[in-house]
Design a protein around this motif. Structure first.
Motif, mmCIF file in Angstrom:
data_model
loop_
_atom_site.group_PDB
_atom_site.id
_atom_site.type_symbol
_atom_site.label_atom_id
_atom_site.label_comp_id
_atom_site.label_asym_id
_atom_site.label_seq_id
_atom_site.Cartn_x
_atom_site.Cartn_y
_atom_site.Cartn_z
ATOM 1 N N THR A 27 -8.580 4.950 9.622
ATOM 2 C CA THR A 27 -8.225 5.032 8.202
ATOM 3 C C THR A 27 -8.253 6.506 7.802
ATOM 4 O OG1 THR A 27 -9.216 2.866 7.753
ATOM 5 C CG2 THR A 27 -8.832 4.324 5.871
ATOM 6 N N PHE A 28 -7.171 6.994 7.237
ATOM 7 C CA PHE A 28 -7.080 8.397 6.823
ATOM 8 C C PHE A 28 -7.252 8.490 5.311
ATOM 9 C CE2 PHE A 28 -4.709 8.111 10.792
ATOM 10 C CZ PHE A 28 -5.203 9.198 11.503
ATOM 11 N N SER A 79 -11.180 8.969 8.915
ATOM 12 C CA SER A 79 -10.911 10.394 9.020
ATOM 13 C C SER A 79 -10.712 10.970 7.624
ATOM 14 C CB SER A 79 -9.648 10.628 9.863
ATOM 15 O OG SER A 79 -9.213 11.977 9.784
ATOM 16 N N CYS A 80 -11.589 11.905 7.232
ATOM 17 C CA CYS A 80 -11.510 12.515 5.903
ATOM 18 C C CYS A 80 -11.196 13.999 6.032
ATOM 19 C CB CYS A 80 -12.832 12.364 5.153
ATOM 20 S SG CYS A 80 -13.338 10.665 4.842
ATOM 21 N N ASP A 81 -10.269 14.470 5.215
ATOM 22 C CA ASP A 81 -9.961 15.892 5.197
ATOM 23 C C ASP A 81 -9.419 16.253 3.823
ATOM 24 O OD1 ASP A 81 -9.699 18.129 7.538
ATOM 25 O OD2 ASP A 81 -8.239 18.501 5.948
ATOM 26 N N ILE A 104 -17.397 4.716 12.170
ATOM 27 C CA ILE A 104 -17.631 6.156 12.305
ATOM 28 C C ILE A 104 -16.828 6.898 11.248
ATOM 29 C CG2 ILE A 104 -17.375 8.162 13.815
ATOM 30 C CD1 ILE A 104 -17.684 6.320 16.202
ATOM 31 N N CYS A 105 -17.455 7.890 10.629
ATOM 32 C CA CYS A 105 -16.766 8.758 9.674
ATOM 33 C C CYS A 105 -16.751 10.181 10.228
ATOM 34 C CB CYS A 105 -17.462 8.741 8.316
ATOM 35 S SG CYS A 105 -16.625 9.754 7.059
ATOM 36 N N VAL A 106 -15.578 10.820 10.133
ATOM 37 C CA VAL A 106 -15.434 12.216 10.553
ATOM 38 C C VAL A 106 -14.950 13.017 9.347
ATOM 39 C CG1 VAL A 106 -14.374 13.819 12.183
ATOM 40 C CG2 VAL A 106 -14.891 11.472 12.904
ATOM 41 N N GLU A 113 -2.039 11.200 11.292
ATOM 42 C CA GLU A 113 -1.602 9.794 11.218
ATOM 43 C C GLU A 113 -0.334 9.584 12.046
ATOM 44 O OE1 GLU A 113 -1.158 6.250 7.908
ATOM 45 O OE2 GLU A 113 -1.171 8.347 7.245
ATOM 46 N N ARG A 114 0.548 10.568 12.030
ATOM 47 C CA ARG A 114 1.764 10.489 12.848
ATOM 48 C C ARG A 114 1.407 10.406 14.330
ATOM 49 N NH1 ARG A 114 3.702 14.529 15.388
ATOM 50 N NH2 ARG A 114 2.676 16.043 14.021
ATOM 51 N N VAL A 115 0.434 11.212 14.762
ATOM 52 C CA VAL A 115 -0.011 11.185 16.159
ATOM 53 C C VAL A 115 -0.645 9.835 16.482
ATOM 54 C CG1 VAL A 115 -1.589 12.225 17.837
ATOM 55 C CG2 VAL A 115 -0.314 13.684 16.261
ATOM 56 N N ALA A 116 -1.476 9.327 15.562
ATOM 57 C CA ALA A 116 -2.133 8.037 15.786
ATOM 58 C C ALA A 116 -1.102 6.915 15.965
ATOM 59 C CB ALA A 116 -3.062 7.720 14.622
ATOM 60 N N LYS A 117 -0.055 6.930 15.168
ATOM 61 C CA LYS A 117 0.996 5.912 15.294
ATOM 62 C C LYS A 117 1.752 6.069 16.607
ATOM 63 C CE LYS A 117 1.705 5.191 10.350
ATOM 64 N NZ LYS A 117 2.607 5.386 9.188
#
Length: 267
Positions: free
Chosen positions: A105-106, A80-82, A57-59, A92-96
């Motif tokens: 993947t960010f 995750s693209c931004d 999935i791509c967001v 990424e901090r929240v994901a960790k």
């Protein structure tokens, strides 16, 4: 345009994360990933992508990454693209913190380009609310969404309904519906695309629209639709009675219009 908006989002990323990645928000998504979506949009997602496990999935324009976190919890491999490096770093901090980093993947990337993302590689592409207002090249955005999707893949978008764009927070008409922008302030450049602009960009890219919903705001007593993010971040609240009052179109004319739009399309 993109550079100015990127700088704006980078500067505001810390405050944005402090609010939207707080325990108050995250606990609801962790308990029930569907809470990251409007209930009608979630029904559409569940219909077209009923099993997330192992799906790619791509967001694009992932913003608060609530949808990204939800997809990861449901077993997907999420990209995750931004455009904002700081937004991605906070996500990424929240994901960790919650142990989702192996599933996400960010990538810092412009949604209108999606450079570096391989073609025909994603089962599902999802864009959440507040994406299109920053997009100056709708055809480019959707050409690249089409490019990265697998054949038979699904695209679903959830967005503020364009009918809201002519009004300000005081319900005053501030522009004609067909005045799409650009609108430039000191810190950012935005657009107010119409329904036809969104639909034509999706169709011209080669996607086949399968379903569309126009939805009213769900009652949220913690974050009422008609109180701005900026005000809520400052501590502005409303009582249950005040929120009920807002949702009655006889008191609030804007409640007579659909607040959200959601579209499902296939490649």
């Amino acid at each position: 345009m993109s550079e100015k908006n990127k700088n704006s989002w980078n500067e505001g990323a810390a405050a944005y994360s402090a609010f939207l990645h707080s325990e108050n928000f995250m606990k609801n998504i962790i308990q029930e990933p569907a809470k990251a979506f409007h209930s009608t949009t979630w029904e559409m997602i569940h219909k077209f992508v009923p099993d997330m496990k192992g799906k790619k999935i791509c967001v694009p324009s992932s913003g608060d990454n609530h949808a990204v976190f939800a997809f990861a919890m449901l077993g997907a491999e999420v990209t995750s693209c931004d455009i904002s490096e700081n937004q991605l770093a906070n996500a990424e901090r929240v994901a960790k913190k919650y142990g989702w980093e192996k599933s996400i993947t960010f990538i810092c990337q412009d949604t209108m380009k999606l450079d570096g993302l391989p073609e025909n590689s994603f089962d599902f592409v999802y864009t959440s609310n507040g994406v299109h207002v920053w997009i100056d090249d709708l055809p480019g955005m959707y050409r690249n969404i089409y490019r990265i999707m697998k054949h038979g893949g699904t695209y679903i978008m959830y967005e503020i309904h364009p009918f809201h764009r002519p009004f300000d927070e005081a319900l005053k008409v501030v522009k004609p519906y067909d005045m799409t922008g650009p609108f430039e302030s000191e810190s950012e450049i935005t657009f107010a695309w119409r329904v036809m602009d969104l639909m034509n960009a999706i169709l011209d890219a080669g996607l086949s629209i399968k379903h569309m919903e126009e939805m009213f705001a769900e009652k949220d007593y913690n974050w009422p639709f008609w109180i701005s993010y900026a005000d809520i971040a400052k501590g502005v609240t409303a009582t249950k009675e005040e929120v009920d009052h807002m949702h009655d179109w006889r008191n609030n004319p804007m409640a007579a219009l659909p607040n959200w739009i959601s579209v499902a399309a296939k490649k």
